[in-house]
Design a protein around this motif. Structure first.
Motif, PDB file in Angstrom:
ATOM      1  N   ASP A 141       8.379   4.453  15.865  1.00 38.28           N
ATOM      2  CA  ASP A 141       7.757   3.727  14.753  1.00 38.28           C
ATOM      3  C   ASP A 141       8.653   3.598  13.528  1.00 38.28           C
ATOM      4  OD1 ASP A 141       7.680   6.330  13.835  1.00 38.28           O
ATOM      5  OD2 ASP A 141       5.504   6.513  13.903  1.00 38.28           O
ATOM      6  N   GLY A 142       9.963   3.784  13.728  1.00 44.36           N
ATOM      7  CA  GLY A 142      10.930   3.580  12.654  1.00 44.36           C
ATOM      8  C   GLY A 142      11.113   4.766  11.744  1.00 44.36           C
ATOM      9  N   TYR A 143      10.600   5.939  12.149  1.00 43.87           N
ATOM     10  CA  TYR A 143      10.624   7.121  11.285  1.00 43.87           C
ATOM     11  C   TYR A 143      12.039   7.500  10.850  1.00 43.87           C
ATOM     12  CZ  TYR A 143      12.453  10.144  14.959  1.00 43.87           C
ATOM     13  OH  TYR A 143      13.279  10.720  15.901  1.00 43.87           O
ATOM     14  N   LEU A 144      13.019   7.389  11.745  1.00 44.97           N
ATOM     15  CA  LEU A 144      14.380   7.812  11.426  1.00 44.97           C
ATOM     16  C   LEU A 144      15.093   6.803  10.530  1.00 44.97           C
ATOM     17  CD1 LEU A 144      16.678   9.858  11.874  1.00 44.97           C
ATOM     18  CD2 LEU A 144      17.280   8.615  13.958  1.00 44.97           C
TER      19      LEU A 144
ATOM     20  N   TYR B 294      17.545   5.685   6.121  1.00 43.53           N
ATOM     21  CA  TYR B 294      18.767   4.889   6.017  1.00 43.53           C
ATOM     22  C   TYR B 294      18.512   3.611   5.218  1.00 43.53           C
ATOM     23  CZ  TYR B 294      21.133   7.789   9.516  1.00 43.53           C
ATOM     24  OH  TYR B 294      21.722   8.832  10.190  1.00 43.53           O
ATOM     25  N   ALA B 295      17.354   2.995   5.427  1.00 43.11           N
ATOM     26  CA  ALA B 295      17.038   1.777   4.683  1.00 43.11           C
ATOM     27  C   ALA B 295      16.961   2.061   3.190  1.00 43.11           C
ATOM     28  CB  ALA B 295      15.723   1.188   5.190  1.00 43.11           C
TER      29      ALA B 295
ATOM     30  N   ALA C 297       6.713  -0.926  18.305  1.00 43.95           N
ATOM     31  CA  ALA C 297       7.602  -1.817  17.554  1.00 43.95           C
ATOM     32  C   ALA C 297       6.839  -2.539  16.448  1.00 43.95           C
ATOM     33  CB  ALA C 297       8.255  -2.829  18.500  1.00 43.95           C
ATOM     34  N   ALA C 298       5.608  -2.948  16.739  1.00 49.30           N
ATOM     35  CA  ALA C 298       4.794  -3.609  15.721  1.00 49.30           C
ATOM     36  C   ALA C 298       4.487  -2.660  14.568  1.00 49.30           C
ATOM     37  CB  ALA C 298       3.502  -4.118  16.347  1.00 49.30           C
TER      38      ALA C 298
ATOM     39  N   SER D   8       5.622  -3.206  10.654  1.00 48.20           N
ATOM     40  CA  SER D   8       4.637  -3.186   9.568  1.00 48.20           C
ATOM     41  C   SER D   8       5.030  -2.200   8.477  1.00 48.20           C
ATOM     42  CB  SER D   8       3.253  -2.835  10.116  1.00 48.20           C
ATOM     43  OG  SER D   8       3.191  -1.481  10.538  1.00 48.20           O
ATOM     44  N   ALA D   9       5.868  -1.203   8.837  1.00 48.28           N
ATOM     45  CA  ALA D   9       6.367  -0.240   7.856  1.00 48.28           C
ATOM     46  C   ALA D   9       7.675  -0.702   7.218  1.00 48.28           C
ATOM     47  CB  ALA D   9       6.564   1.124   8.516  1.00 48.28           C
ATOM     48  N   GLY D  10       8.112  -1.924   7.542  1.00 45.35           N
ATOM     49  CA  GLY D  10       9.299  -2.481   6.911  1.00 45.35           C
ATOM     50  C   GLY D  10      10.604  -2.204   7.625  1.00 45.35           C
ATOM     51  N   VAL D  11      10.547  -1.730   8.881  1.00 42.70           N
ATOM     52  CA  VAL D  11      11.758  -1.447   9.646  1.00 42.70           C
ATOM     53  C   VAL D  11      11.969  -2.560  10.670  1.00 42.70           C
ATOM     54  CG1 VAL D  11      12.937   0.169  11.182  1.00 42.70           C
ATOM     55  CG2 VAL D  11      11.478   1.039   9.350  1.00 42.70           C
ATOM     56  N   PRO D  12      13.004  -3.388  10.535  1.00 43.68           N
ATOM     57  CA  PRO D  12      13.261  -4.436  11.536  1.00 43.68           C
ATOM     58  C   PRO D  12      13.411  -3.811  12.918  1.00 43.68           C
ATOM     59  CG  PRO D  12      14.698  -4.693   9.626  1.00 43.68           C
ATOM     60  CD  PRO D  12      14.039  -3.362   9.479  1.00 43.68           C
ATOM     61  N   THR D  13      12.653  -4.297  13.878  1.00 40.60           N
ATOM     62  CA  THR D  13      12.638  -3.671  15.203  1.00 40.60           C
ATOM     63  C   THR D  13      12.579  -4.736  16.286  1.00 40.60           C
ATOM     64  OG1 THR D  13      11.496  -1.731  14.302  1.00 40.60           O
ATOM     65  CG2 THR D  13      11.458  -2.013  16.694  1.00 40.60           C
ATOM     66  N   LEU D  14      13.463  -4.584  17.258  1.00 43.36           N
ATOM     67  CA  LEU D  14      13.500  -5.451  18.429  1.00 43.36           C
ATOM     68  C   LEU D  14      12.778  -4.736  19.561  1.00 43.36           C
ATOM     69  CD1 LEU D  14      14.661  -7.883  20.071  1.00 43.36           C
ATOM     70  CD2 LEU D  14      16.721  -6.487  20.430  1.00 43.36           C
TER      71      LEU D  14
END
Length: 426
Positions: free
Chosen positions: A128-131, A135-136, A152-153, A157-163
């Motif tokens: 979920d983009g935690y790591l 960095y962002a 990924a969704a 939604s937390a602002g981390v671009p994810t493929l």
């Protein structure tokens, strides 16, 4: 694969589970005749959480093998990744210890690897983009890659671009074309999940800049054996790495291990820094390779007693908790990670419910059982005499957060090093 009734604690197992050598081919070197390490029979997928009334979870063989040719420990059978990961029940941000570990990992990378200011950081298996959130905030360009569409969704939604994609050499080429090469790549507890691990690592080399670094964390097979961490074996974990086997895979992909250190995460893990083949390695790599050679981690004899140790523990656990239940004691569980599915599939403990803090898992059943997963406050409103901590790697934080349960006379049970530890009020 033939299925039969077994005499060990596992309800069903493959016909070859008691054989010393099984006619299965290694996924990496294709050698046949791998050594059998442990068979846990046909078990449900560890994260196949289903609501009340749903069809029972399907079961698949779970048999660990060891290849002496390349030194890689692996599952004999695999389940299609789409069945395992397209929708995922594990959210990293739901676990405070995972968040803390992620912060430590990013601090390590920034301190030791010094990626360029505003460089490009990629996390493969980003959940979920935690790591990447840290960095962002430091103004790095970031990209997460994860195959689970729901996860990924959540990251986006937390602002981390994810493929949302299964990472491969082809996907790496697409990322390079769209974003450029990465200065830092994280592959944190994902490499063991990838059936085509060489394609994955070649993709990392394609994506990595000439002076960039790949940071891999994987559970360590030596800790798996010496600490009897059998409940970390499940269908998602296709491979169980030693440093020796991992170095061979990196070399085959055109990468080189530059540094390694051990940590206690998930019961015992390796953190390996790799780069392109011309980079200079630190002495830590040679030291661990020599230590593995000295104890024979790549030899099948290293694993010879593991299965017997596991089955003795399962028998003892079933007997001890069964006797407690027979005396009228109620038993619950805390934590519904993959470990809980494996333990319950193997030992069939008499539990009433399992507490878990992840909303996605609540109001569902533990895979392969009729045991409901509930919110943690159930332990306060309906306390049992005993509570088994399945998420034993977070046991201290669980006990600290539920000290009131101990004050009211409850007892936590921790499965540690193939024995049960009982934690009562001091």
């Amino acid at each position: 694969m033939t299925i039969r009734t077994a005499s060990n604690p596992v309800a069903t197992c493959c016909a070859s589970c008691h054989a010393d050598v099984v006619d299965a081919a290694c996924r990496i070197c294709a050698r046949k005749g791998m050594a059998s390490v442990l068979c846990l029979g046909r078990t449900p997928l560890a994260n196949d959480f289903r609501p009340w009334g749903a069809a029972p979870s399907a079961r698949y063989p779970l048999h660990v093998m060891h290849c002496e040719s390349c030194g890689l420990t692996q599952l004999a059978d695999s389940v299609a990744p789409e069945r395992l990961f397209s929708e995922y029940a594990y959210f990293s941000s739901a676990s405070a210890p995972v968040i803390e570990h992620g912060l430590e990992l990013s601090r390590f990378a920034l301190r030791e690897l010094d990626p360029p200011t505003a460089g490009f950081v990629v996390d493969i298996g980003s959940n979920d983009g935690y790591l990447l959130r840290g960095y962002a905030r430091e103004r790095f360009r970031v990209l997460g890659i994860d195959p689970a569409t729901n996860i990924a969704a959540e990251a986006r939604s937390a602002g981390v671009p994810t493929l949302d994609a299964y990472f491969s050499e082809a996907v790496a080429g697409r990322v390079v074309a769209e974003h450029g090469r990465a200065d830092l790549i994280h592959a944190n507890n994902v490499l063991a999940h990838v059936p085509d691990v060489l394609d994955f690592l070649r993709g990392c080399r394609t994506l990595l800049s000439a002076g960039g670094h790949l940071v891999i964390e994987v559970p360590y097979v030596a800790d798996l054996v010496t600490k009897c961490l059998f409940d970390t074996i499940y269908h998602e974990h296709v491979y169980y790495f030693s440093m020796t086997s991992l170095c061979r895979l990196l070399d085959a992909a055109g990468l080189r291990a530059l540094h390694v250190e051990r940590n206690g995460f998930h019961g015992g893990s390796l953190r390996v820094v790799a780069g392109r083949g011309f980079a200079h390695a630190r002495p830590s790599v040679a030291r661990l390779l020599a230590a593995e050679h000295a104890v024979g981690v790549c030899d099948s004899g290293y694993y010879r007693d593991f299965a017997d140790q596991v089955h003795r523990f399962l028998n003892r656990t079933r007997t001890e908790l069964g006797e407690l239940a027979a005396l009228g004691n109620r038993i619950s569980g805390f934590g519904a990670p993959a470990k809980a599915t494996i333990m319950m599939s193997s030992a069939e403990l008499p539990l009433e419910y399992i507490c878990d803090s992840t909303p996605y898992k609540q109001d569902k059943l533990l895979p392969g059982t009729g045991i409901p997963i509930v919110a943690p406050d159930r332990l306060e409103t309906d306390p049992t005499e005993y509570c088994v901590i399945f998420a034993w790697n977070y046991a201290e934080s669980i006990i600290a957060a539920n000290h009131g349960y101990l004050r009211r006379g409850g007892t936590f049970v921790k499965p540690v090093d193939c024995k049960l530890e009982y934690v009562r009020r001091a």
